[in-house]
Enzyme design. Structure first.
Site, PDB file in Angstrom:
ATOM      1  N   PHE A 243      61.709  98.483  90.283  1.00 19.11           N
ATOM      2  CA  PHE A 243      60.490  99.050  89.681  1.00 19.11           C
ATOM      3  C   PHE A 243      59.380  98.015  89.539  1.00 19.11           C
ATOM      4  O   PHE A 243      58.695  97.946  88.513  1.00 19.11           O
ATOM      5  CB  PHE A 243      60.782  99.661  88.304  1.00 19.11           C
ATOM      6  CG  PHE A 243      61.547 100.947  88.321  1.00 19.11           C
ATOM      7  CD1 PHE A 243      61.860 101.591  89.497  1.00 19.11           C
ATOM      8  CD2 PHE A 243      61.963 101.541  87.126  1.00 19.11           C
ATOM      9  CE1 PHE A 243      62.570 102.796  89.509  1.00 19.11           C
ATOM     10  CE2 PHE A 243      62.668 102.739  87.109  1.00 19.11           C
ATOM     11  CZ  PHE A 243      62.974 103.361  88.305  1.00 19.11           C
TER      12      PHE A 243
ATOM     13  N   LYS B 272      64.456 113.388  89.438  1.00 19.00           N
ATOM     14  CA  LYS B 272      65.029 112.882  90.685  1.00 19.00           C
ATOM     15  C   LYS B 272      66.440 112.384  90.426  1.00 19.00           C
ATOM     16  O   LYS B 272      66.662 111.561  89.539  1.00 19.00           O
ATOM     17  CB  LYS B 272      64.167 111.752  91.248  1.00 19.00           C
ATOM     18  CG  LYS B 272      64.599 111.284  92.638  1.00 19.00           C
ATOM     19  CD  LYS B 272      63.577 110.328  93.243  1.00 19.00           C
ATOM     20  CE  LYS B 272      63.910 110.000  94.685  1.00 19.00           C
ATOM     21  NZ  LYS B 272      62.871 109.130  95.297  1.00 19.00           N
TER      22      LYS B 272
ATOM     23  N   THR C 176      57.536 103.946  91.783  1.00 18.94           N
ATOM     24  CA  THR C 176      57.715 104.293  90.380  1.00 18.94           C
ATOM     25  C   THR C 176      56.771 103.469  89.495  1.00 18.94           C
ATOM     26  O   THR C 176      56.628 102.256  89.667  1.00 18.94           O
ATOM     27  CB  THR C 176      59.161 104.072  89.949  1.00 18.94           C
ATOM     28  OG1 THR C 176      60.005 104.920  90.716  1.00 18.94           O
ATOM     29  CG2 THR C 176      59.386 104.329  88.474  1.00 18.94           C
TER      30      THR C 176
ATOM     31  N   ASN D 224      67.452  98.171  99.411  1.00 18.92           N
ATOM     32  CA  ASN D 224      66.520  97.533  98.487  1.00 18.92           C
ATOM     33  C   ASN D 224      67.119  97.411  97.091  1.00 18.92           C
ATOM     34  O   ASN D 224      67.925  98.241  96.675  1.00 18.92           O
ATOM     35  CB  ASN D 224      65.195  98.312  98.434  1.00 18.92           C
ATOM     36  CG  ASN D 224      65.181  99.375  97.361  1.00 18.92           C
ATOM     37  OD1 ASN D 224      64.874  99.113  96.195  1.00 18.92           O
ATOM     38  ND2 ASN D 224      65.542 100.612  97.739  1.00 18.92           N
ATOM     39  N   ARG D 225      66.678  96.386  96.406  1.00 15.77           N
ATOM     40  CA  ARG D 225      66.988  96.199  94.990  1.00 15.77           C
ATOM     41  C   ARG D 225      65.702  95.752  94.286  1.00 15.77           C
ATOM     42  O   ARG D 225      65.665  94.752  93.562  1.00 15.77           O
ATOM     43  CB  ARG D 225      68.118  95.181  94.770  1.00 15.77           C
ATOM     44  CG  ARG D 225      67.930  93.864  95.463  1.00 15.77           C
ATOM     45  CD  ARG D 225      69.071  92.895  95.192  1.00 15.77           C
ATOM     46  NE  ARG D 225      69.122  92.492  93.808  1.00 15.77           N
ATOM     47  CZ  ARG D 225      68.393  91.502  93.261  1.00 15.77           C
ATOM     48  NH1 ARG D 225      67.549  90.820  94.010  1.00 15.77           N
ATOM     49  NH2 ARG D 225      68.524  91.195  91.998  1.00 15.77           N
TER      50      ARG D 225
ATOM     51  N   ASN E 102      62.195 109.619  87.075  1.00 20.07           N
ATOM     52  CA  ASN E 102      63.155 108.844  87.860  1.00 20.07           C
ATOM     53  C   ASN E 102      64.213 108.258  86.933  1.00 20.07           C
ATOM     54  O   ASN E 102      63.931 107.324  86.173  1.00 20.07           O
ATOM     55  CB  ASN E 102      62.431 107.738  88.629  1.00 20.07           C
ATOM     56  CG  ASN E 102      63.343 107.031  89.626  1.00 20.07           C
ATOM     57  OD1 ASN E 102      64.564 107.191  89.596  1.00 20.07           O
ATOM     58  ND2 ASN E 102      62.756 106.250  90.509  1.00 20.07           N
TER      59      ASN E 102
ATOM     60  N   ASP F 157      54.135 103.485  98.294  1.00 22.62           N
ATOM     61  CA  ASP F 157      52.872 103.145  97.638  1.00 22.62           C
ATOM     62  C   ASP F 157      53.098 103.158  96.133  1.00 22.62           C
ATOM     63  O   ASP F 157      52.754 104.102  95.429  1.00 22.62           O
ATOM     64  CB  ASP F 157      51.783 104.133  98.041  1.00 22.62           C
ATOM     65  CG  ASP F 157      50.399 103.699  97.575  1.00 22.62           C
ATOM     66  OD1 ASP F 157      50.284 102.605  96.993  1.00 22.62           O
ATOM     67  OD2 ASP F 157      49.438 104.459  97.774  1.00 22.62           O
TER      68      ASP F 157
ATOM     69  N   ASN G 232      68.548 100.190  90.715  1.00 20.33           N
ATOM     70  CA  ASN G 232      68.089  98.808  90.594  1.00 20.33           C
ATOM     71  C   ASN G 232      67.552  98.421  89.222  1.00 20.33           C
ATOM     72  O   ASN G 232      67.066  97.309  89.034  1.00 20.33           O
ATOM     73  CB  ASN G 232      67.022  98.539  91.663  1.00 20.33           C
ATOM     74  CG  ASN G 232      67.569  98.777  93.063  1.00 20.33           C
ATOM     75  OD1 ASN G 232      68.687  98.386  93.362  1.00 20.33           O
ATOM     76  ND2 ASN G 232      66.785  99.451  93.893  1.00 20.33           N
ATOM     77  N   THR G 233      67.604  99.345  88.260  1.00 20.87           N
ATOM     78  CA  THR G 233      67.301  99.037  86.867  1.00 20.87           C
ATOM     79  C   THR G 233      68.589  99.208  86.078  1.00 20.87           C
ATOM     80  O   THR G 233      69.150 100.314  86.063  1.00 20.87           O
ATOM     81  CB  THR G 233      66.214  99.969  86.313  1.00 20.87           C
ATOM     82  OG1 THR G 233      64.992  99.729  87.018  1.00 20.87           O
ATOM     83  CG2 THR G 233      65.985  99.725  84.832  1.00 20.87           C
TER      84      THR G 233
END
Length: 348
Positions: A122, A226, A93, A118-119, A184, A72, A189-190
């Site tokens: 954000f 995290k 995030t 996943n990629r 985070n 979510d 992925n960033t």
């Protein structure tokens, strides 16, 4: 029934579209008191609560298993998720500005191993929109009862040397509306984000976040960081030492792994369990007893959840197994944890 529907139907749908449809359905069901009560009756009927003061929070948790960040992202379905039996929820995030995330496709199911790659990058509506949703949530008695944390990050276009400002903005805007914050710095992925996990670059981000949250909320807001499962052990211990030095509430361990040959992005699911247990044991030995470890990664069964608790975790989070096992799964796990804890207390 859900497993059959998933294995023979949902698995053939586009995973991101299925995710969006599911979030919308849970949002609609959770926003209606009648359907929400029905969900609670079916999925969340037993008492799995953790007493106030037994965790880092001075309030009761509905259970030790919560929903991990990523499901979510925009705080749309908090009420519905809570009604399904999660003990608490971590949204996000969230970044200061809205951003679309990476190009599609960016989400893949791995049904043979019951994992997800996943990629996403954000993708979220931005802190202002999320703040307004949280305000609406907290305006109702039911919404105020839910323990909600916010996972915060930096925008993709923000240079790493300016990252602390992004975390400051998110902390300032959300601290009054959430029970805890999670920094985070571990999403793969960033671009460049994971380099912020070094103690030298992480320290100013933590200090800035703590100051901003405290000033905005007028209280000490529990802040976590995290980490990634791919960090070397010495780097994990360095982060633990920094968490002790700066007075963090604890550490969330761990994010998705890039230790695979499936392409870009991080993988979540059962392959994370053993590494996750190793990390939790290391952290428990290194952190102060009062600091909280929220374990996430590879929890598929009650036995997995109990193994994390035995290793030293205080709370748990999950996401991937919920996708594969369905809406009854979080309540089932929390009931198993509560039963095990009660039997252990009785035996002692």
């Amino acid at each position: 029934m859900y497993r059959w529907i998933f294995d023979y139907g949902l698995v053939h749908t586009d995973p991101e579209i299925a995710h969006e449809v599911a979030i919308k359905a849970i949002e609609l069901a959770g926003s209606n008191p009648v359907t929400r009560a029905g969900m609670s009756m079916v999925f969340d009927s037993a008492d799995t609560s953790v007493p106030a003061g037994a965790t880092f929070l001075p309030r009761r948790l509905k259970g030790r298993l919560g929903l991990a960040a990523g499901m979510d992202k925009n705080a749309c379905a908090v009420e519905g998720m809570a009604a399904m039996g999660f003990g608490f929820l971590e949204i996000g995030t969230v970044t200061p500005r809205p951003q679309p995330g990476n190009d599609k496709p960016r989400l893949w199911r791995l049904p043979e191993s019951r994992e997800i790659r996943n990629r996403m990058g954000f993708n979220n509506d931005g802190v202002e929109v999320v703040k307004q949703r949280l305000k609406k949530l907290r305006s109702t008695p039911f919404g105020r009862q839910i323990v909600v944390g916010a996972n915060i990050g930096k925008n993709k276009v923000t240079p790493n040397e300016d990252a602390a400002l992004d975390y400051e903005i998110c902390a300032r805007e959300l601290a009054r509306l959430v029970d805890f914050l999670v920094i985070n710095v571990s999403s793969p992925n960033t671009p460049g984000l994971r380099s912020l996990q070094s103690a030298k670059t992480l320290q100013p981000i933590i200090e800035t976040t703590l100051r901003a949250a405290r000033k905005a909320a007028g209280r000490d807001v529990p802040v976590f960081v995290k980490i990634a499962p791919d960090l070397a052990n010495e780097d994990i211990l360095e982060v633990a030492d920094l968490a002790k030095e700066l007075g963090l509430a604890g550490i969330v361990a761990a994010n998705t792994t890039i230790n695979h040959k499936l392409g870009e992005g991080g993988v979540s699911g059962p392959r994370l369990l053993q590494r996750g247990l190793e990390i939790v044991r290391m952290l428990r030995e290194r952190l102060d007893p009062t600091q909280t470890i929220i374990a996430v990664g590879g929890i598929s069964t009650a036995e997995d959840a109990l193994a994390y608790l035995d290793a030293g975790a205080d709370l748990l989070e999950a996401f991937t197994a919920y996708i594969y096992e369905g809406p009854a799964w979080p309540g089932k796990i929390n009931r198993a944890i509560a039963k095990s804890r009660a039997e252990g207390a009785y035996a002692n």
